[in-house]
Design a protein around this motif. Structure first.
Motif, PDB file in Angstrom:
ATOM      1  N   UNK A  82       0.728  -1.058  -0.093  1.00 53.78           N
ATOM      2  CA  UNK A  82       0.087  -0.018   0.032  1.00 53.78           C
ATOM      3  C   UNK A  82       0.764   1.165   0.048  1.00 53.78           C
ATOM      4  N   UNK A  83       0.324   2.236  -0.615  1.00 51.77           N
ATOM      5  CA  UNK A  83       1.073   3.493  -0.454  1.00 51.77           C
ATOM      6  C   UNK A  83       0.444   4.359   0.554  1.00 51.77           C
ATOM      7  N   UNK A  84       0.968   5.238   1.345  1.00 55.85           N
ATOM      8  CA  UNK A  84       0.394   6.137   2.216  1.00 55.85           C
ATOM      9  C   UNK A  84       0.200   7.459   1.725  1.00 55.85           C
ATOM     10  N   UNK A  85      -1.187   7.959   2.054  1.00 60.34           N
ATOM     11  CA  UNK A  85      -1.762   9.328   0.995  1.00 60.34           C
ATOM     12  C   UNK A  85      -2.106  10.172   2.143  1.00 60.34           C
ATOM     13  N   UNK A  86      -1.498  11.438   2.025  1.00 59.25           N
ATOM     14  CA  UNK A  86      -2.262  12.483   2.769  1.00 59.25           C
ATOM     15  C   UNK A  86      -2.066  13.757   1.903  1.00 59.25           C
ATOM     16  N   UNK A  87      -2.821  14.627   2.510  1.00 59.74           N
ATOM     17  CA  UNK A  87      -2.903  15.834   1.524  1.00 59.74           C
ATOM     18  C   UNK A  87      -2.905  17.075   2.530  1.00 59.74           C
ATOM     19  N   UNK A  88      -2.187  18.143   1.855  1.00 57.66           N
ATOM     20  CA  UNK A  88      -1.854  19.331   2.499  1.00 57.66           C
ATOM     21  C   UNK A  88      -2.161  20.686   1.559  1.00 57.66           C
ATOM     22  N   UNK A  89      -2.190  21.593   2.326  1.00 59.44           N
ATOM     23  CA  UNK A  89      -2.374  22.979   1.763  1.00 59.44           C
ATOM     24  C   UNK A  89      -0.867  23.160   1.122  1.00 59.44           C
ATOM     25  N   UNK A  90      -0.864  24.008   0.137  1.00 55.83           N
ATOM     26  CA  UNK A  90       0.395  24.259  -0.338  1.00 55.83           C
ATOM     27  C   UNK A  90       1.599  24.940   0.414  1.00 55.83           C
ATOM     28  N   UNK A  91       0.665  25.660   1.412  1.00 60.52           N
ATOM     29  CA  UNK A  91       1.446  26.704   2.251  1.00 60.52           C
ATOM     30  C   UNK A  91       2.299  25.875   3.203  1.00 60.52           C
TER      31      UNK A  91
END
Lengths: 305, 507
Positions: free
Chosen positions: B477-486
């Motif tokens: 599995x990959x690990x995925x997270x998302x973030x603001x470009x800031x």
């Protein structure tokens, strides 16, 4: 009156003991080993065994129950996962749940009764049809979906309210609306039906014939008489909400008691589930008692009897 | 002149590289609250995520799982591999002002070893004693040589707690877990259970100039869709566990970055090697050939997984690509026929639902692929706790045939995959696999001190295990997270941990 209240409060004890036995049995009948769940997915055999012994999960069921009750009376029941007293973890969540339940029921009662009365008074008009159509939509809408739509509209596009979490009163608005709208729809439909029934009765017709102002007739003579069943419904709804609104709490990240207990069930955190459900049951009994007291206030006949 | 230029450039590098910005609050959303902030007592991911901002260990992982100095500046390992000597950093203080030194190290690990914490048994089998040599030198004496020991110190349980806090609250691990005092860049300001954990900057942090952020808020939002919406609404800066359906949508948002990296979690279908027909290695190999992993990764997993050809994930040190079991349904049929099942057979495949990304969906896809070679599988989904009880059943008659599971070693190394999962009689060896040669090699590898020799042993082990095929090897599995470009300077460790301790927020 005092004796009535006292009797009902005393009745709480056997109810709670019954609940505790029942939950204890149900939790232990469920497949799943708390030691293994707590130890983490990649735990070794030694780690799991140590946890089993430490929390007495290897002891016979009766002993486990007695230990639990003893700790409960001492106020020392601890969560298997965090080793922190359950009451300490539960209390802030309980306050949050009261907050959410109260504001939801407030929204629901105001909107529900108002629209129900308006629809009944203007029976078969466009307003009536509109209220009924919207409320039908309201009762059939899944809470989960409504919650996410409200976030999309009010947080992502308009940016008026926080999209979740608990940062001040503004984060109470969307979750209360989510629950409140669904219950309001239900209350509106009930109020309308009850009002229609009362409005067609002789004493109302007589009052109108005597020339009493329309508002007085509707709000003092008619509405007061439908309040008893409506208060029952509101009380029941409030009781249910005090058991936690798990879906709404999850969608909005509202830290209430429902999610706390559900997470504990999945983790087989026995002590948390036991105490959580006992508290929820006690609350339900107390709310019912309060509803009964409100009846007496609304209806002098009950007070005298 | 040249020398001057070099000096100038070298001194400019940090300025150019780290055009950091100080200040600000970073809001970090997770699905579940932390359970405890006592490192030796935690077994869950969110607790570790928070603890790694408050505490530090002797050594630490980087994003490639290399082991770097942290509170220890350097270390020596004795020739026989049983004595680890650590030379500690000077001038470091815990957040309560207590100095960090060899006594603090000894105190913490002895506390873990003697207090029946949830991670006591992580160390107890290996550590014989801890010796203070002088104020800044400490020695770990092991019961026997143990190659991965440094990884065990880089493990979340190896984060060191202030001796003063242990004296004050240590009698009750629950209480100590609410009063975390470490040497890390952030300290606990507020913990509202089920709601949020607020950390504030440690003004006296030993790394001068760090941290950059004033505050981190770890907020709990159980619903994955809401976590994604929080980013879009600008209410959060970083969100973990983004649902695959949202990955594409968030990628299109110009304000948001989706970060995809490797994890250590290998998903597999275990086969009960003691039960017919899975006791025949030809059957087990046939099922491996019958699965089209590439398609599985692309479709069901939406590209968030890579085909597995070893029980180890490629990010683990010592991984070896066996290249085994490409998709070959013809070969599968041939092997089935050789084993006496030309028309296939029927079996039950148990799976959790919602534990891992797309777990049940994977089981159903496997069912369809196996049907193509004549193996008719019935998929039985279960709630996680029930499922765990099911795959751990002791009675051999009641045992499962096939089961879907995942494994990720929290120590970030190969031994904690191979030993629990493939040693004869280990509880996590649910395929009931037994190969005396493998047993011997596993022990030998774990006690091998020379990394090159250990790597070679791991290679042989992976080849043998994959050849014996107790599992259908599915994917990593990959690990995925998302973030603001800031958000800049965030670090993802493959052990499913995202750190923002060195992060900053751009304007």
């Amino acid at each position: 009156m005092g004796r009535f209240v006292l009797r009902r409060v005393l009745l709480l004890m056997p109810i709670l003991i019954g609940v505790s036995v029942l939950i204890f049995l149900i939790m232990h009948l469920l497949p799943g080993d708390p030691a293994r769940l707590i130890a983490g997915e990649d735990a070794s055999e030694e780690e799991i065994e140590m946890i089993r012994v430490k929390y007495g999960l290897d002891k016979p069921l009766v002993i486990q129950y007695l230990i639990f009750m003893e700790n409960l009376f001492k106020g020392e029941v601890k969560s298997l996962r965090s080793d922190v007293p359950v009451f300490e973890e539960l209390f802030p969540r309980y306050l949050n749940t009261i907050q959410l339940a109260f504001s939801s029921v407030l929204i629901a009662s105001i909107l529900g009764i108002l629209f129900g009365v308006v629809a009944a008074v203007h029976r078969n008009s466009i307003i009536d049809n509109l209220v009924m159509a919207v409320s039908l939509f309201g009762v059939s809408m899944p809470i989960f979906w409504l919650g996410i739509l409200l976030i999309l509209f009010f947080s992502v596009y308009l940016g008026w309210f926080p999209s979740g979490g608990k940062e001040g009163l503004s984060s109470l608005v969307l979750p209360s609306l989510t629950i409140g709208l669904a219950i309001a729809a239900f209350i509106a439909r009930m109020t309308r039906a009850l009002m229609l029934d009362v409005l067609s009765q002789d004493y109302i017709r007589t009052a109108i014939a005597y020339g009493f102002p329309r508002k007085t007739v509707i709000y003092r003579y008619a509405l007061k008489n439908v309040m008893i069943p409506i208060v029952t419904i509101i009380g029941l709804q409030f009781g249910y909400l005090m058991g936690g609104a798990v879906l709404t709490e999850s969608v909005f990240g509202w830290p209430g008691i429902g999610r706390y207990v559900v997470e504990a069930i999945f983790a087989r955190d026995y002590t948390v589930v036991q105490v959580g459900i006992m508290v929820i049951s006690a609350t339900f009994v107390i709310i019912n008692l309060l509803v009964d007291l409100i009846y007496a206030f609304l209806d002098p006949r009950i007070r005298r009897g | 002149m040249r020398k001057f230029l070099i000096v100038l450039i070298v001194s400019l590098i940090p300025i150019l590289m780290f055009s950091v910005r100080y200040g600000g609050t970073l809001v970090y959303v997770m699905g579940v609250d932390a359970v405890t902030l006592l490192p030796g007592n935690m077994t869950d991911n969110p607790s570790e995520m928070v603890c790694r901002h408050i505490f530090e260990g002797l050594v630490e992982f980087d994003e490639k799982l290399n082991i770097n100095p942290a509170l220890a500046e350097r270390w020596e390992i004795s020739k026989d591999g049983t004595v680890y000597t650590f030379y500690l950093r000077k001038g470091v203080k815990f957040q309560d002002g207590t100095p960090f030194n060899a006594y603090a190290v000894k105190k913490y690990f002895e506390y873990v070893l003697t207090h029946d914490l949830k991670r006591t048994k992580l160390y107890e089998p290996y550590i014989k004693e801890i010796k203070v040599i002088d104020d800044y030198t400490v020695q770990f004496v092991l019961k026997h040589p143990f190659g991965p020991f440094l990884n065990y110190l880089a493990h979340g349980a190896g984060l060191i707690v202030s001796p003063k806090a242990i004296d004050e609250y240590g009698d009750d691990p629950g209480v100590l877990g609410k009063h975390p005092v470490g040497t890390g860049p952030f300290k606990l300001a507020e913990w509202k259970k089920g709601e949020k954990i607020v950390l504030v900057k440690n003004e006296n942090y030993w790394q001068k100039g760090k941290p950059y952020l004033d505050k981190i808020v770890f907020r709990v939002i159980p619903e994955a869709v809401t976590r994604a919406l929080q980013l879009q609404a600008g209410d959060a800066h970083l969100a973990l566990k983004i649902p695959p359906v949202f990955v594409e949508k968030l990628k299109k948002d110009p304000r948001i970055d989706v970060v995809i990296g490797p994890s250590l979690r290998v998903l597999y279908i275990g086969m009960n090697t003691q039960k017919k027909p899975f006791d025949d290695v030809r059957i087990r190999r046939a099922l491996n050939y019958a699965i089209d992993k590439e398609t599985l990764c692309k479709t069901i997993m939406g590209g968030l997984a890579k085909p597995a050809d070893s029980p180890l994930a490629p990010a683990i040190w010592g991984y070896y690509s066996t290249g085994k079991y490409p998709y070959d349904p013809e070969k599968a049929k041939k092997l089935l026929a050789e084993a006496g099942y030309p028309n296939g057979f029927e079996a039950e495949l148990a799976t959790p639902k919602g534990r891992y990304l797309q777990d049940y969906e994977t089981a159903v896809a496997v069912q369809a692929q196996l049907a193509k070679v004549g193996v008719k599988v019935k998929v039985v989904p279960m709630e996680w706790a029930t499922y765990l009880a099911y795959v751990n059943v002791k009675n051999p008659d009641k045992r499962y045939q096939m089961f879907l599971l995942g494994w990720a070693p929290s120590t970030g190394e190969a031994d904690w995959v191979l030993r629990p999962l493939f040693s004869t009689g280990s509880i996590s060896n649910r395929a009931l696999y037994s190969n005396p040669e493998v047993d011997e090699l596993i022990v030998k590898a774990s006690r091998e001190v020379d990394p090159e020799k250990r790597k070679e042993l791991y290679k042989i082990l992976q080849e043998k295990i994959v050849d014996d095929a107790p599992w259908i090897f599915l994917y990593v599995l990959d690990q995925v997270y998302a973030k603001s470009k800031k958000v800049k300077g965030d670090v993802a460790l493959p052990i499913e941990i995202v750190l923002v301790k060195d992060a900053w927020l751009e304007e």
